[in-house]
Write an enzyme that holds these catalytic residues in place. Structure first.
Site: not given
Length: 121
Positions: A53, A60
């Site tokens: 995660y 991103e």
């Protein structure tokens, strides 16, 4: 240019993280539906996110950051006034707001998953 953004290492970072995550998640769903969930899949679903995660989110954010100069220079997806709809939209500013939104959202989702892990495992 936009092609330079696609070759950023950060793209590989989030693509690998999200690919592994999705393989684990859909394996979990499939085996659960078949009522035959191996412990390894269950463990992977509720453990590997601890690394994957943050890795995906970092990828991103770094990719968005790398794209900002191109978006600003090109006006990509932006709408400026005047136009027949009397509406403007600045994609560059939108991307910055998206990046800022990760500050309150990421910890909330991450700690939710940690709580789920404690509950399930």
């Amino acid at each position: 240019s936009f092609l330079q953004v696609q070759t950023e290492d950060s793209v590989l970072l989030f693509v690998v993280a999200w690919t592994i995550t999705e393989i684990i998640r859909y394996s979990f769903y499939t085996f659960s539906l078949l009522n035959h969930l191996p412990y390894l899949i269950k463990w992977a679903r509720y453990t590997l996110f601890i690394i994957l995660y943050p890795m995906g989110v970092s990828g991103e954010l770094l990719t968005i950051y790398a794209a900002l100069p191109f978006v600003r220079q090109s006006g990509l997806y932006s709408i400026s006034l005047p136009n027949k709809y009397n509406f403007s939209f600045d994609y560059y500013t939108f991307l910055i707001l998206v990046m800022i939104s990760y500050i309150p959202i990421f910890p909330q989702l991450y700690f939710h998953m940690l709580h789920q892990r404690r509950k399930v495992l």
